[in-house]
Design a protein around this motif. Structure first.
Motif, PDB file in Angstrom:
ATOM      1  N   PRO A  34       0.799  -1.233   0.000  1.00  0.00           N
ATOM      2  CA  PRO A  34       0.000   0.000   0.000  1.00  0.00           C
ATOM      3  C   PRO A  34       0.826   1.275   0.000  1.00  0.00           C
ATOM      4  N   ASP A  35       2.026   1.247   0.574  1.00  0.00           N
ATOM      5  CA  ASP A  35       2.828   2.471   0.638  1.00  0.00           C
ATOM      6  C   ASP A  35       3.175   3.003  -0.747  1.00  0.00           C
ATOM      7  N   HIS A  45       1.339   3.221  -3.350  1.00  0.00           N
ATOM      8  CA  HIS A  45       0.233   3.772  -4.126  1.00  0.00           C
ATOM      9  C   HIS A  45      -0.004   5.252  -3.863  1.00  0.00           C
ATOM     10  N   ASP A  46       0.716   5.833  -2.915  1.00  0.00           N
ATOM     11  CA  ASP A  46       0.726   7.289  -2.757  1.00  0.00           C
ATOM     12  C   ASP A  46       1.909   7.879  -3.514  1.00  0.00           C
ATOM     13  N   ASP A  47       3.037   7.221  -3.413  1.00  0.00           N
ATOM     14  CA  ASP A  47       4.261   7.634  -4.095  1.00  0.00           C
ATOM     15  C   ASP A  47       5.068   6.363  -4.310  1.00  0.00           C
ATOM     16  N   THR A  48       5.260   5.964  -5.551  1.00  0.00           N
ATOM     17  CA  THR A  48       5.915   4.680  -5.812  1.00  0.00           C
ATOM     18  C   THR A  48       7.332   4.627  -5.255  1.00  0.00           C
ATOM     19  N   ASP A  92       7.439   2.707  -2.061  1.00  0.00           N
ATOM     20  CA  ASP A  92       7.153   1.280  -2.057  1.00  0.00           C
ATOM     21  C   ASP A  92       8.378   0.529  -1.564  1.00  0.00           C
ATOM     22  N   ASN A 125       7.571  16.468  -3.458  1.00  0.00           N
ATOM     23  CA  ASN A 125       8.300  15.457  -2.702  1.00  0.00           C
ATOM     24  C   ASN A 125       9.749  15.844  -2.448  1.00  0.00           C
ATOM     25  N   ASN A 156       9.082   9.163  -9.080  1.00  0.00           N
ATOM     26  CA  ASN A 156       7.992   8.256  -9.428  1.00  0.00           C
ATOM     27  C   ASN A 156       7.622   8.443 -10.900  1.00  0.00           C
TER      28      ASN A 156
END
Length: 445
Positions: A153-154, A156-159, A162, A218, A368
């Motif tokens: 899940p991490d 899916h906000d900012d690859t 991940d 970011n 990303n």
């Protein structure tokens, strides 16, 4: 490979025709070998020679999996991660491949006794795996270097958050310094039509990295009017940071290491340039002791150039050699945004200048897909230009990596793969003509 090369050089882009071309069993690639990972033990990093560790050899064509594409590489370029791979620093990359190989049966392909390097490419899609619908054989593409599974899940906000994100060609196998490359389809982006193959292969990793570091929310969130200190502004990463600062209405203060790189920065439109070698900056008295007087001298020089302003943002990537100075010279409330660390990872700085002056240190790593795509669009529109200074044939890739390791290059160093010579691949000569001077400015000298 000869049939594939001939078809691509002929301009053949018919999907069915390219998809029908038989794939070879082997292709030429730039590799390092697992059984040679200890060859430089006992040597200082600067004394390790990539020309002794890099091989150009035939390797088997990898299996194409779901969500992947096989790309015929016309050209690639050298990044500092290839230097690290070639000298087995900070660790040999085979540990990355082994860990990746344990994650799934498909990933096991990557765990091999050789590692095909390279994190940039410009080329033509040859095959796509199941589940790929946005790209087709014949598409002219560049690839960004983020390989991510997106099963956490991490991501899916900012690859980049991940836990399974990896840098293709560094932490994965089958990279771009080769005649063929295996990528995930979500690494692909359209090639700039006004650029040659070798020019189009140059921006990818470094431009996307600089974009996230400076422009993205970011990173530092650079804005109109900011003063941005750019270390290594005449090199690969810094040359794109300089262009992004200028295009955003910021004021870059470019730090370089020789007059040729200073001139390249001025050719990009930068007016404030510090030649650190000519001005004799020595931030370390010895290997263990920094010299704060040199930090202060640099700060005074920056204020002299800017009319009294300290940098709002310091664009950091040399690392250990410069980090103490970077924290010192950033303005109160300013930001040091950092990646890489080409001079060393163990940074030292005086925390009083960070905590009491309310400064921030922001870590930034590649980009990303959205950030890489936005950076690529700036190249396609002619807002940001490649900073290619030279291109080597694939057979001489080790020399290209050596140049980057020894910092004897400007901007980016390219490598021709299937392209037999420079100057091929332009399909929008009109746009190229409008930007010809800017495209070639790193070629001079």
């Amino acid at each position: 490979m000869d049939r594939i090369r001939d078809a691509l050089l002929s301009g053949e882009r018919d999907r069915a025709a390219l998809a029908a071309l038989p794939l070879p069993e082997h292709y030429r690639a730039v590799t390092v070998h697992r059984d040679q990972a200890a060859m430089f033990e006992g040597l200082a990093g600067r004394d390790k020679d990539p020309r002794k560790s890099l091989h150009v050899e035939d390797v088997p064509v990898p299996e194409l999996g779901p969500g992947e594409a096989l790309v015929a590489v016309m050209a690639s370029s050298v990044n500092y991660n290839t230097v690290w791979s070639s000298i087995f620093e900070p660790v040999p990359t085979f540990g990355f491949l082994e860990r990746y190989g344990r994650t799934s049966p498909l990933a096991r392909r990557h765990d091999l006794p050789y590692h095909v390097l390279g994190s940039d490419l410009a080329g033509v899609v040859l095959r796509t795996g199941p589940g790929v619908h946005a790209w087709h054989p014949g598409d002219e593409v560049v690839a960004h270097c983020l390989s991510v599974e997106l099963e956490h899940p991490d991501g899916h906000d900012d690859t980049m958050l991940d836990p399974a994100q990896r840098i293709w060609g560094y932490e994965t196998n089958f990279g771009g310094l080769a005649e063929l490359a295996l990528v995930k389809a979500n690494q692909l982006m359209p090639k700039a039509a006004h650029l040659t193959w070798e020019e189009a292969a140059a921006p990818g990793l470094v431009h996307s990295t600089a974009y996230r570091q400076l422009v993205s929310r970011n990173g530092a969130g650079m804005k109109l009017g900011d003063v941005v200190l750019v270390w290594g502004a005449g090199g690969g990463l810094g040359s794109y940071a300089t262009q992004l600062a200028l295009a955003s209405g910021a004021t870059p203060v470019c730090v370089v290491s020789d007059p040729g790189k200073a001139e390249a920065c001025r050719a990009m439109g930068a007016e404030l340039v510090i030649d650190r070698a000519a001005e004799g900056y020595r931030f370390w008295k010895d290997e263990r002791t920094q010299d704060p007087r040199e930090w202060k001298r640099l700060g005074a020089r920056i204020r002299e150039l800017t009319g009294g302003r300290d940098p709002d943002i310091v664009f950091e990537h040399p690392g250990r050699e410069t980090f103490g100075a970077s924290v010192y010279v950033a303005r109160r409330g300013g930001t040091v945004v950092t990646c890489a660390a080409t001079s060393g990872y163990l940074h030292e700085y005086d925390n009083r200048y960070l905590w009491m002056h309310l400064k921030r240190v922001v870590g930034s790593h590649f980009a990303n897909y959205r950030e890489a795509w936005e950076a690529n669009e700036l190249v396609r529109r002619g807002v940001v230009h490649p900073t290619l200074s030279r291109a080597y044939p694939l057979a001489e890739a080790a020399q290209a990596v050596h140049d980057v390791h020894r910092n004897v290059h400007r901007g980016k160093v390219g490598v021709l793969a299937l392209a037999p010579r420079e100057g091929l691949g332009v399909t929008d000569p009109g746009l190229r003509e409008r930007h010809a001077g800017a495209i070639d400015r790193f070629r001079a000298g």
